[in-house]
Design a protein around this motif. Structure first.
Motif, PDB file in Angstrom:
ATOM      1  N   ILE A 272     110.730  15.142 -71.568  1.00  0.00           N
ATOM      2  CA  ILE A 272     110.519  15.715 -72.909  1.00  0.00           C
ATOM      3  C   ILE A 272     109.125  16.329 -73.050  1.00  0.00           C
ATOM      4  O   ILE A 272     108.736  16.743 -74.140  1.00  0.00           O
ATOM      5  N   ALA A 273     108.402  16.420 -71.930  1.00  0.00           N
ATOM      6  CA  ALA A 273     107.003  16.859 -71.977  1.00  0.00           C
ATOM      7  C   ALA A 273     106.848  18.259 -72.555  1.00  0.00           C
ATOM      8  O   ALA A 273     105.826  18.568 -73.179  1.00  0.00           O
ATOM      9  N   ASP A 274     107.858  19.123 -72.367  1.00  0.00           N
ATOM     10  CA  ASP A 274     107.737  20.505 -72.816  1.00  0.00           C
ATOM     11  C   ASP A 274     107.998  20.678 -74.308  1.00  0.00           C
ATOM     12  O   ASP A 274     107.830  21.775 -74.842  1.00  0.00           O
ATOM     13  N   ARG A 275     108.392  19.611 -75.003  1.00  0.00           N
ATOM     14  CA  ARG A 275     108.690  19.732 -76.433  1.00  0.00           C
ATOM     15  C   ARG A 275     108.135  18.564 -77.248  1.00  0.00           C
ATOM     16  O   ARG A 275     108.602  18.287 -78.356  1.00  0.00           O
ATOM     17  N   LEU A 276     107.132  17.908 -76.717  1.00  0.00           N
ATOM     18  CA  LEU A 276     106.576  16.728 -77.384  1.00  0.00           C
ATOM     19  C   LEU A 276     106.131  17.024 -78.812  1.00  0.00           C
ATOM     20  O   LEU A 276     106.370  16.225 -79.720  1.00  0.00           O
ATOM     21  N   ASP A 277     105.467  18.161 -79.009  1.00  0.00           N
ATOM     22  CA  ASP A 277     104.902  18.446 -80.328  1.00  0.00           C
ATOM     23  C   ASP A 277     105.962  18.651 -81.398  1.00  0.00           C
ATOM     24  O   ASP A 277     105.665  18.579 -82.598  1.00  0.00           O
ATOM     25  N   ASP A 278     107.204  18.916 -80.982  1.00  0.00           N
ATOM     26  CA  ASP A 278     108.279  19.132 -81.954  1.00  0.00           C
ATOM     27  C   ASP A 278     108.938  17.834 -82.404  1.00  0.00           C
ATOM     28  O   ASP A 278     109.699  17.823 -83.393  1.00  0.00           O
ATOM     29  N   ILE A 279     108.689  16.755 -81.688  1.00  0.00           N
ATOM     30  CA  ILE A 279     109.325  15.475 -82.008  1.00  0.00           C
ATOM     31  C   ILE A 279     108.757  14.934 -83.311  1.00  0.00           C
ATOM     32  O   ILE A 279     107.537  14.894 -83.511  1.00  0.00           O
ATOM     33  N   THR A 280     109.629  14.526 -84.217  1.00  0.00           N
ATOM     34  CA  THR A 280     109.189  14.047 -85.524  1.00  0.00           C
ATOM     35  C   THR A 280     108.933  12.540 -85.487  1.00  0.00           C
ATOM     36  O   THR A 280     109.528  11.802 -84.703  1.00  0.00           O
ATOM     37  N   LEU A 281     108.033  12.103 -86.356  1.00  0.00           N
ATOM     38  CA  LEU A 281     107.673  10.696 -86.493  1.00  0.00           C
ATOM     39  C   LEU A 281     107.700  10.354 -87.978  1.00  0.00           C
ATOM     40  O   LEU A 281     106.985  10.970 -88.771  1.00  0.00           O
ATOM     41  N   SER A 282     108.540   9.379 -88.350  1.00  0.00           N
ATOM     42  CA  SER A 282     108.710   9.035 -89.760  1.00  0.00           C
ATOM     43  C   SER A 282     108.783   7.526 -89.932  1.00  0.00           C
ATOM     44  O   SER A 282     109.204   6.812 -89.020  1.00  0.00           O
ATOM     45  N   ALA A 283     108.384   7.063 -91.117  1.00  0.00           N
ATOM     46  CA  ALA A 283     108.479   5.636 -91.429  1.00  0.00           C
ATOM     47  C   ALA A 283     108.972   5.464 -92.853  1.00  0.00           C
ATOM     48  O   ALA A 283     108.633   6.258 -93.750  1.00  0.00           O
ATOM     49  N   TRP A 284     109.771   4.407 -93.051  1.00  0.00           N
ATOM     50  CA  TRP A 284     110.282   4.029 -94.364  1.00  0.00           C
ATOM     51  C   TRP A 284     109.955   2.563 -94.627  1.00  0.00           C
ATOM     52  O   TRP A 284     109.865   1.756 -93.691  1.00  0.00           O
ATOM     53  N   VAL A 285     109.792   2.214 -95.891  1.00  0.00           N
ATOM     54  CA  VAL A 285     109.543   0.826 -96.269  1.00  0.00           C
ATOM     55  C   VAL A 285     110.584   0.376 -97.275  1.00  0.00           C
ATOM     56  O   VAL A 285     111.218   1.196 -97.961  1.00  0.00           O
ATOM     57  N   GLY A 286     110.749  -0.939 -97.384  1.00  0.00           N
ATOM     58  CA  GLY A 286     111.667  -1.512 -98.353  1.00  0.00           C
ATOM     59  C   GLY A 286     111.075  -2.762 -98.968  1.00  0.00           C
ATOM     60  O   GLY A 286     110.284  -3.468 -98.324  1.00  0.00           O
ATOM     61  N   GLN A 287     111.446  -3.055-100.207  1.00  0.00           N
ATOM     62  CA  GLN A 287     110.965  -4.238-100.901  1.00  0.00           C
ATOM     63  C   GLN A 287     112.118  -5.211-101.130  1.00  0.00           C
ATOM     64  O   GLN A 287     113.279  -4.807-101.249  1.00  0.00           O
ATOM     65  N   GLY A 288     111.809  -6.489-101.194  1.00  0.00           N
ATOM     66  CA  GLY A 288     112.837  -7.493-101.400  1.00  0.00           C
ATOM     67  C   GLY A 288     113.833  -7.493-100.257  1.00  0.00           C
ATOM     68  O   GLY A 288     113.457  -7.363 -99.091  1.00  0.00           O
ATOM     69  N   ASP A 289     115.112  -7.613-100.601  1.00  0.00           N
ATOM     70  CA  ASP A 289     116.152  -7.627 -99.575  1.00  0.00           C
ATOM     71  C   ASP A 289     116.648  -6.230 -99.229  1.00  0.00           C
ATOM     72  O   ASP A 289     117.534  -6.081 -98.382  1.00  0.00           O
ATOM     73  N   GLY A 290     116.083  -5.209 -99.869  1.00  0.00           N
ATOM     74  CA  GLY A 290     116.548  -3.851 -99.633  1.00  0.00           C
ATOM     75  C   GLY A 290     116.158  -3.322 -98.268  1.00  0.00           C
ATOM     76  O   GLY A 290     115.147  -3.735 -97.673  1.00  0.00           O
ATOM     77  N   GLU A 291     116.972  -2.407 -97.769  1.00  0.00           N
ATOM     78  CA  GLU A 291     116.670  -1.767 -96.498  1.00  0.00           C
ATOM     79  C   GLU A 291     115.514  -0.782 -96.676  1.00  0.00           C
ATOM     80  O   GLU A 291     115.308  -0.250 -97.782  1.00  0.00           O
ATOM     81  N   PRO A 292     114.764  -0.519 -95.616  1.00  0.00           N
ATOM     82  CA  PRO A 292     113.689   0.471 -95.715  1.00  0.00           C
ATOM     83  C   PRO A 292     114.265   1.851 -96.030  1.00  0.00           C
ATOM     84  O   PRO A 292     114.950   2.439 -95.196  1.00  0.00           O
ATOM     85  N   SER A 293     113.996   2.363 -97.216  1.00  0.00           N
ATOM     86  CA  SER A 293     114.568   3.641 -97.626  1.00  0.00           C
ATOM     87  C   SER A 293     113.563   4.543 -98.330  1.00  0.00           C
ATOM     88  O   SER A 293     113.883   5.692 -98.649  1.00  0.00           O
ATOM     89  N   THR A 294     112.348   4.032 -98.560  1.00  0.00           N
ATOM     90  CA  THR A 294     111.304   4.826 -99.206  1.00  0.00           C
ATOM     91  C   THR A 294     110.394   5.414 -98.137  1.00  0.00           C
ATOM     92  O   THR A 294     109.740   4.678 -97.398  1.00  0.00           O
ATOM     93  N   LEU A 295     110.372   6.733 -98.041  1.00  0.00           N
ATOM     94  CA  LEU A 295     109.565   7.398 -97.014  1.00  0.00           C
ATOM     95  C   LEU A 295     108.089   7.167 -97.292  1.00  0.00           C
ATOM     96  O   LEU A 295     107.606   7.444 -98.390  1.00  0.00           O
ATOM     97  N   ILE A 296     107.369   6.667 -96.302  1.00  0.00           N
ATOM     98  CA  ILE A 296     105.931   6.418 -96.454  1.00  0.00           C
ATOM     99  C   ILE A 296     105.088   7.240 -95.486  1.00  0.00           C
ATOM    100  O   ILE A 296     103.921   7.511 -95.751  1.00  0.00           O
ATOM    101  N   GLN A 297     105.670   7.672 -94.353  1.00  0.00           N
ATOM    102  CA  GLN A 297     104.954   8.494 -93.388  1.00  0.00           C
ATOM    103  C   GLN A 297     105.903   9.533 -92.814  1.00  0.00           C
ATOM    104  O   GLN A 297     107.076   9.236 -92.548  1.00  0.00           O
ATOM    105  N   SER A 298     105.379  10.728 -92.592  1.00  0.00           N
ATOM    106  CA  SER A 298     106.202  11.796 -92.037  1.00  0.00           C
ATOM    107  C   SER A 298     105.307  12.811 -91.349  1.00  0.00           C
ATOM    108  O   SER A 298     104.321  13.276 -91.923  1.00  0.00           O
TER     109      SER A 298
END
Length: 229
Positions: free
Chosen positions: A130-156
């Motif tokens: 994947i070396a020729d397309r590394l910069d195109d790869i996306t990086l994202s993070a989600w968080v969740g509170q309580g028993d909920g699944e992580p669904s709030t985008l915090i990093q992109s």
């Protein structure tokens, strides 16, 4: 020492015994992005670094493929990152979340990163493929509170926001650490303002837009019992 297992896109399974774990810090290519991250940490009382980028040695057993992370209090949080994993004959790239004790961080970033694990994904890509397309790869993070699944985008962002794997591979060679069992975690991108980072659950995803393939890691935090004494 930590034992990690990664499944590659072709179905190959790689087992890695972690002998060296390193966390990069303040590792953005864009200096405005780095300044933003430093400002975020300053709001939490963390002093500005003396050297950019930084590199922190971490206890190898803290490289984990966990689904729960035990915490002592409510001021801990993750960070979306990628990780290089050096095997006997190759270099792998996977997704990671660096969980950090923010109360301890005001005293020492290195201490804070040794207080919680680096959670890595169970799947990985061969860096060479994947070396020729590394910069195109996306990086994202989600968080969740309580028993909920992580669904709030915090990093992109994308991997172009961070120093490239090649930069860190050169650093490892210079330091004699480019060897099987070394894991290096990349440093992170800025968090979205207004999102509570002190969440109960975290999910991080790397996506290759050219193939649609995704690497993920996710976990929930579990509060430890109150100490006695």
């Amino acid at each position: 020492m930590s034992q990690l297992t990664f499944t590659l896109p072709d179905g190959t399974v790689e087992n890695v015994a972690v002998t060296t774990l390193l966390n990069a810090g303040y590792a953005g290519r864009n200096q405005e992005e780095v300044a933003s991250h430093i400002a975020e940490l300053a709001e939490l009382g963390v002093p500005a670094p003396t050297t950019i980028p930084a590199l922190y040695p971490i206890s190898p057993y803290l490289a984990q493929q966990a689904t729960t992370v035990s915490v002592q209090h409510g001021r801990t949080s993750g960070e979306a990152e990628w990780a290089l994993v050096i095997t006997d004959d190759d270099v792998l790239l996977t997704v990671a979340c660096d969980h950090t004790d923010r109360d301890l961080e005001v005293h020492s970033v290195a201490w804070s990163k040794n207080a919680a694990p680096d959670v890595l994904g169970s799947r990985a890509w061969r860096l060479s493929e994947i070396a020729d397309r590394l910069d195109d790869i996306t990086l994202s993070a989600w968080v969740g509170q309580g028993d909920g699944e992580p669904s709030t985008l915090i990093q992109s962002g994308t991997l172009a926001d961070l120093l490239a794997p090649k930069y860190w591979l050169d650093v490892l060679r210079e330091r004699g650490l480019h060897k099987a069992g070394t894991v290096l975690v990349s440093g992170t991108i800025s968090m979205r303002h207004g999102v509570d980072q002190f969440a109960d659950a975290w999910k991080v995803e790397m996506r290759d837009p050219s193939t649609g393939d995704t690497l993920t890691c996710s976990y929930r935090t579990v509060r430890m019992p109150a100490p006695i004494g």
